[in-house]
Design an enzyme around this catalytic site. Structure first.
Site, PDB file in Angstrom:
ATOM      1  N   ALA A 323       0.495  -0.764  -0.273  1.00  0.00           N
ATOM      2  CA  ALA A 323      -0.062   0.074   0.025  1.00  0.00           C
ATOM      3  C   ALA A 323       0.935   0.984   0.179  1.00  0.00           C
ATOM      4  O   ALA A 323       2.003   1.374   0.287  1.00  0.00           O
ATOM      5  CB  ALA A 323      -1.171  -0.177   1.311  1.00  0.00           C
ATOM      6  N   ARG A 324       0.790   2.433  -0.769  1.00  0.00           N
ATOM      7  CA  ARG A 324       1.406   3.376  -0.371  1.00  0.00           C
ATOM      8  C   ARG A 324       1.238   4.025   0.823  1.00  0.00           C
ATOM      9  O   ARG A 324       0.171   4.156   1.496  1.00  0.00           O
ATOM     10  CB  ARG A 324       0.535   5.264  -1.072  1.00  0.00           C
ATOM     11  CG  ARG A 324      -0.057   4.592  -2.841  1.00  0.00           C
ATOM     12  CD  ARG A 324      -0.609   5.935  -2.919  1.00  0.00           C
ATOM     13  NE  ARG A 324       0.099   6.587  -3.465  1.00  0.00           N
ATOM     14  CZ  ARG A 324      -0.541   7.684  -3.356  1.00  0.00           C
ATOM     15  NH1 ARG A 324      -1.931   8.253  -3.218  1.00  0.00           N
ATOM     16  NH2 ARG A 324       0.714   9.185  -3.034  1.00  0.00           N
ATOM     17  N   GLY A 325       2.171   4.898   0.698  1.00  0.00           N
ATOM     18  CA  GLY A 325       2.311   5.629   2.387  1.00  0.00           C
ATOM     19  C   GLY A 325       3.741   4.771   3.092  1.00  0.00           C
ATOM     20  O   GLY A 325       4.558   4.315   3.016  1.00  0.00           O
ATOM     21  N   ASP A 326       4.015   5.053   4.391  1.00  0.00           N
ATOM     22  CA  ASP A 326       5.097   5.174   5.358  1.00  0.00           C
ATOM     23  C   ASP A 326       4.621   3.635   5.746  1.00  0.00           C
ATOM     24  O   ASP A 326       3.356   3.249   6.347  1.00  0.00           O
ATOM     25  CB  ASP A 326       4.704   5.356   6.556  1.00  0.00           C
ATOM     26  CG  ASP A 326       5.669   7.528   6.313  1.00  0.00           C
ATOM     27  OD1 ASP A 326       4.982   8.028   4.837  1.00  0.00           O
ATOM     28  OD2 ASP A 326       5.657   8.247   7.153  1.00  0.00           O
ATOM     29  N   LYS A 327       5.272   2.703   5.851  1.00  0.00           N
ATOM     30  CA  LYS A 327       5.298   1.661   6.041  1.00  0.00           C
ATOM     31  C   LYS A 327       4.636   1.109   7.808  1.00  0.00           C
ATOM     32  O   LYS A 327       5.090   2.103   9.039  1.00  0.00           O
ATOM     33  CB  LYS A 327       6.468   0.468   5.913  1.00  0.00           C
ATOM     34  CG  LYS A 327       6.729   0.331   4.787  1.00  0.00           C
ATOM     35  CD  LYS A 327       7.646  -0.482   5.046  1.00  0.00           C
ATOM     36  CE  LYS A 327       7.759  -0.910   3.187  1.00  0.00           C
ATOM     37  NZ  LYS A 327       8.297  -2.356   2.592  1.00  0.00           N
ATOM     38  N   GLY A 328       3.951   0.242   8.484  1.00  0.00           N
ATOM     39  CA  GLY A 328       3.589   0.374   9.484  1.00  0.00           C
ATOM     40  C   GLY A 328       4.628  -0.206  10.421  1.00  0.00           C
ATOM     41  O   GLY A 328       4.908  -1.626  10.102  1.00  0.00           O
ATOM     42  N   LEU A 329       4.662  -0.223  11.590  1.00  0.00           N
ATOM     43  CA  LEU A 329       5.565  -1.097  12.449  1.00  0.00           C
ATOM     44  C   LEU A 329       4.614  -2.820  13.257  1.00  0.00           C
ATOM     45  O   LEU A 329       5.401  -3.459  13.226  1.00  0.00           O
ATOM     46  CB  LEU A 329       5.903  -0.123  13.747  1.00  0.00           C
ATOM     47  CG  LEU A 329       6.360   1.372  14.055  1.00  0.00           C
ATOM     48  CD1 LEU A 329       6.245   1.661  14.997  1.00  0.00           C
ATOM     49  CD2 LEU A 329       7.956   0.833  13.240  1.00  0.00           C
ATOM     50  N   LYS A 344      -4.386  -6.314   5.908  1.00  0.00           N
ATOM     51  CA  LYS A 344      -3.455  -6.229   6.797  1.00  0.00           C
ATOM     52  C   LYS A 344      -3.172  -7.534   7.225  1.00  0.00           C
ATOM     53  O   LYS A 344      -3.504  -8.250   8.174  1.00  0.00           O
ATOM     54  CB  LYS A 344      -3.752  -5.231   7.935  1.00  0.00           C
ATOM     55  CG  LYS A 344      -4.050  -4.331   7.042  1.00  0.00           C
ATOM     56  CD  LYS A 344      -4.811  -2.826   8.265  1.00  0.00           C
ATOM     57  CE  LYS A 344      -4.984  -1.411   7.692  1.00  0.00           C
ATOM     58  NZ  LYS A 344      -5.037  -1.100   8.625  1.00  0.00           N
ATOM     59  N   ASP A 379     -14.117  -0.197   8.863  1.00  0.00           N
ATOM     60  CA  ASP A 379     -14.727  -1.404   9.382  1.00  0.00           C
ATOM     61  C   ASP A 379     -13.478  -2.438   9.017  1.00  0.00           C
ATOM     62  O   ASP A 379     -13.403  -2.540   7.590  1.00  0.00           O
ATOM     63  CB  ASP A 379     -16.146  -1.905   8.635  1.00  0.00           C
ATOM     64  CG  ASP A 379     -16.713  -2.796   8.745  1.00  0.00           C
ATOM     65  OD1 ASP A 379     -16.845  -3.120  10.796  1.00  0.00           O
ATOM     66  OD2 ASP A 379     -17.579  -3.419   8.428  1.00  0.00           O
TER      67      ASP A 379
HETATM   68  N1  LIG Z   1      -7.281   1.507   5.244  1.00  0.00           N
HETATM   69  C1  LIG Z   1      -6.074   1.828   4.905  1.00  0.00           C
HETATM   70  N2  LIG Z   1      -5.837   2.421   3.534  1.00  0.00           N
HETATM   71  C2  LIG Z   1      -4.708   2.603   3.092  1.00  0.00           C
HETATM   72  N3  LIG Z   1      -3.630   3.012   3.674  1.00  0.00           N
HETATM   73  C3  LIG Z   1      -3.157   1.921   4.755  1.00  0.00           C
HETATM   74  C4  LIG Z   1      -4.755   1.406   5.404  1.00  0.00           C
HETATM   75  N4  LIG Z   1      -4.679   1.163   6.664  1.00  0.00           N
HETATM   76  C5  LIG Z   1      -3.960   1.349   6.929  1.00  0.00           C
HETATM   77  N5  LIG Z   1      -2.653   1.881   5.161  1.00  0.00           N
HETATM   78  C6  LIG Z   1      -1.240   2.130   5.312  1.00  0.00           C
HETATM   79  O1  LIG Z   1      -0.350   1.099   5.725  1.00  0.00           O
HETATM   80  C7  LIG Z   1      -0.022   1.484   7.267  1.00  0.00           C
HETATM   81  C8  LIG Z   1       0.877   0.573   8.132  1.00  0.00           C
HETATM   82  O2  LIG Z   1      -0.824   0.763   8.547  1.00  0.00           O
HETATM   83  P1  LIG Z   1      -1.363   1.131   9.480  1.00  0.00           P
HETATM   84  O3  LIG Z   1      -2.570   0.306  10.014  1.00  0.00           O
HETATM   85  O4  LIG Z   1      -1.346   2.064  10.661  1.00  0.00           O
HETATM   86  O5  LIG Z   1      -0.463  -0.561  11.016  1.00  0.00           O
HETATM   87  P2  LIG Z   1       0.382  -0.045  11.946  1.00  0.00           P
HETATM   88  O6  LIG Z   1       0.260   0.225  13.280  1.00  0.00           O
HETATM   89  O7  LIG Z   1       1.894  -0.859  11.401  1.00  0.00           O
HETATM   90  O8  LIG Z   1       1.170   1.687  11.893  1.00  0.00           O
HETATM   91  C9  LIG Z   1       0.007   3.180   7.250  1.00  0.00           C
HETATM   92  O9  LIG Z   1       0.471   3.841   7.875  1.00  0.00           O
HETATM   93  C10 LIG Z   1      -0.737   3.459   5.969  1.00  0.00           C
HETATM   94  O10 LIG Z   1      -0.049   4.108   4.730  1.00  0.00           O
HETATM   95 MG   LIG Z   2       0.083   3.466  11.904  1.00  0.00          MG
END
Ligand SMILES: Nc1ncnc2c1ncn2[C@@H]1O[C@H](COP(=O)(O)OP(=O)(O)O)[C@@H](O)[C@H]1O
Ligand SMILES: [Mg+2]
Length: 581
Positions: A323-329, A344, A379
């Site tokens: 997915a685009r954006g910062d990776k999650g921990l 996820k 949801d």
């Molecule tokens: N519903 C979503 N739609 C788009 N991107 C998402 C969504 N959920 C998570 N992401 C992307 O994945 C990254 C990590 O997910 P996140 O739920 O924040 O988990 P973590 O607890 O690992 O940070 C987010 O920072 C975002 O970039």
């Molecule tokens: Mg997060």
């Protein structure tokens, strides 16, 4: 001789087991409908606590009944419980038992739930589960008429009055005449500004009333020049009596009311297929799975989501990628280019400062499932034991899944097996949005971000991690939250003022020099922590400066401790008929 006797015995067993599952399904359906039906009297009697308890009871219902059914089936089948041939026969028997019901789709999903609890099947086994979508153009949907039609009247006001008078409640209307007048004026203004002078041809109104929280919704569609648009009447029941609070006519209004970020409606759906088709006609962008879910049929929504996913993979050659954006921990998050869903998977280990566990993360998602989602929490559907072709994963994604989520992901030469994941609607992460969009759009997003925090506080939720990367922007431009591992009840937090430093050393110390408890939160720190640009900081301060003071949060806590239930409107204040700026 023995063989044929055995065959008879097996088929009797199959038919008895199928009946047990059918009985369980009937209990589930009738309980589900009984609770949903009760929403009407809860609304009429302003019994908001009762309505809230019903919402929880209905969410818990399925797991409760399934556990019992699985136990009965195990007892009945004894050693044969994992005999696949027997289950194939049971599936055929079960299908015949529910064929005449209008809720047979939900029945198929119920059967699947029992099967999967017993088999922990990897992927799907069509021999013992109902897989194919029976929705598309189903002849059984035809003839399920769930609405009545109102021909155009002398005036828009007369049309509204005819509709409102048909939906009688045991509580009197508070000021019907002025509701009707205001609604008529609003509809006329809408007609004049959209589509010129074409008159309304007819309005179809769904029979059952939709209830959620303190609101009741008469859901319809307007026919005008061959086109369909939503026609939703939002009702409230303040102490003075029932009133029409808003008339919602825009497609965006309908998607807001039926958003995937709101708790499920309570609505009597004796004809689920007909109702789904009706709603789909006013929510053309919404996937069928989401429509089932907003009606409280989230497990069937999950079945449909799985079918949509398979269909999508069949029809396209696209691959899963990050997915685009910062990776999650905590999560590895991936998606498909043209399907607006993210998946996820929980990592094996979490880098500091995260010190949670897989079980704790799952508990947080379960908490959100039962929480009022307030139009601000996505949801999430939980899946177990999914299998996909290995070739459908981008290599670097698969590498990351295998190396950091080994407890949940494994692969052989042909397939990837995912033991557990959450699937949810994809949105645009807010950190990307404010970077990539115009100044004006970013400002509006930050102001709605503050409103999101307020709405969550009003429903006793504190998101925990306020960083922009954990929030997203929906198609309609609304800010929602999706990262649940630090989410908690507002009433479990301790909102504190920052203590004054007693000396210069304390002042410049990087580490806190005062005691910080596990649940301590310092609202004054929010803003520096977010790292907003000056422009966005000003926007936030202009609208939400009070969120940076503990007093705001403590007041919200008091409201919850007093047991008050706050209504979150699924439409903007300007949409209310009696709105005064
Ligand atoms: N519903 C979503 N739609 C788009 N991107 C998402 C969504 N959920 C998570 N992401 C992307 O994945 C990254 C990590 O997910 P996140 O739920 O924040 O988990 P973590 O607890 O690992 O940070 C987010 O920072 C975002 O970039
Ligand atoms: Mg997060």
């Amino acid at each position: 001789m023995t063989n044929s006797a055995d065959t008879v015995a097996v088929s009797t067993l199959a038919s008895r087991a199928a009946s047990v599952i059918r009985d369980g399904f009937e209990v589930y359906e009738s309980e589900f409908n009984r609770i949903s039906r009760r929403a009407r009297s809860r609304f009429e009697q302003r019994d908001w606590k009762g309505a809230h308890q019903d919402a929880l009871a209905r969410l818990d219902l399925r797991a409760r009944i399934l556990a019992r059914v699985v136990e009965w089936v195990r007892q009945l089948l004894g050693n044969s419980v994992s005999d696949r041939d027997l289950w194939s026969m049971m599936k055929v028997e079960f299908s015949a038992l529910i064929a005449q019901r209008t809720d047979w789709q939900s029945g198929e999903t119920f059967f699947n739930s029992v099967t999967r609890r017993i088999f922990a099947t990897v992927g799907v086994d069509p021999g013992i589960e109902f897989v194919a979508s029976n929705y598309a153009g189903s002849p059984r949907a035809a003839g399920q008429r769930v609405y009545r039609t109102y021909k155009s009247q002398a005036s828009s006001a007369a049309l509204v009055e005819a509709i409102l008078r048909d939906f009688s409640f045991s509580t009197p209307w508070c000021h019907l005449a002025s509701d009707v007048k205001l609604a008529g004026e609003l509809i006329d203004r809408h007609l004049a500004t959209s589509g010129g002078d074409a008159p309304i041809d007819a309005v179809d109104m769904a029979w059952p009333v939709f209830y959620r929280g303190k609101g009741a919704y008469l859901v319809g569609r307007m026919w005008r020049g061959g086109a369909i648009t939503p026609f939703i009447l939002a009702l409230l029941n303040p102490p003075e009596g029932i009133e029409l609070d808003a008339v919602l006519l825009e497609p965006g209004d309908a998607s807001n009311v039926f958003s995937f970020t709101r708790s499920y409606f309570h609505v009597e759906t004796k004809q689920p297929l007909g109702m789904i088709e009706f709603l789909k006609s006013i929510l053309p962008q919404k996937r069928i799975s989401e429509i089932y879910t907003v009606l409280g049929r989230h497990k069937h929504g999950k079945t449909e989501l799985y079918r949509e996913l398979l269909q999508y993979l069949d029809d396209s050659r696209e691959c899963f990628g990050p997915a685009r954006g910062d990776k999650g921990l905590v999560m590895v998050v991936f998606t498909l280019p043209s399907l607006d869903v993210v998946f996820k998977v929980i990592r094996d280990e979490f880098a500091p400062p995260k010190n949670t566990t897989q079980a704790e993360v799952k508990k947080k998602y379960a908490l959100v499932f039962r929480q009022d989602r307030a139009g601000r929490l996505v949801d999430a559907q939980e899946f177990e034991h999914l299998a996909f072709d290995r070739s459908r994963f981008a290599p670097e994604l698969l590498e990351e899944l295998l190396s950091t989520c080994a407890q949940n992901v494994s692969a052989n030469a042909g397939q990837v097996h995912i033991r557990h994941l959450y699937a949810e609607r994809r949105v645009v992460p807010l950190n990307l949005f404010v970077r990539e969009m115009s100044e004006g759009a970013a400002r509006a997003a930050i102001i709605d971000y503050g409103q999101c925090l307020r709405d969550l506080a009003a429903t006793n939720t504190f998101p925990g991690d306020l960083l922009l990367k954990n929030f997203g922007v929906t198609r309609a431009g609304r800010i929602i939250f999706y990262d649940y591992d630090e989410l908690c009840l507002l009433t479990d937090c301790n909102f504190r003022d920052m203590p004054q430093a007693r000396s210069d050393e304390e002042e410049i110390s990087g580490e806190p020099w005062f005691y910080v408890g596990e649940h301590d939160i310092f609202p004054e720190e929010f803003l520096p922590f977010l790292g907003l640009s000056e422009l966005l900081k000003d926007a936030f301060l202009g609208a939400h400066a009070e969120l940076l003071k503990p007093a705001f949060w403590q007041r919200a806590q008091e409201v919850h401790r007093a047991g008050e239930i706050v209504h979150i409107f699924p439409y903007r204040p300007e949409k209310r008929l009696r709105y005064r700026p």
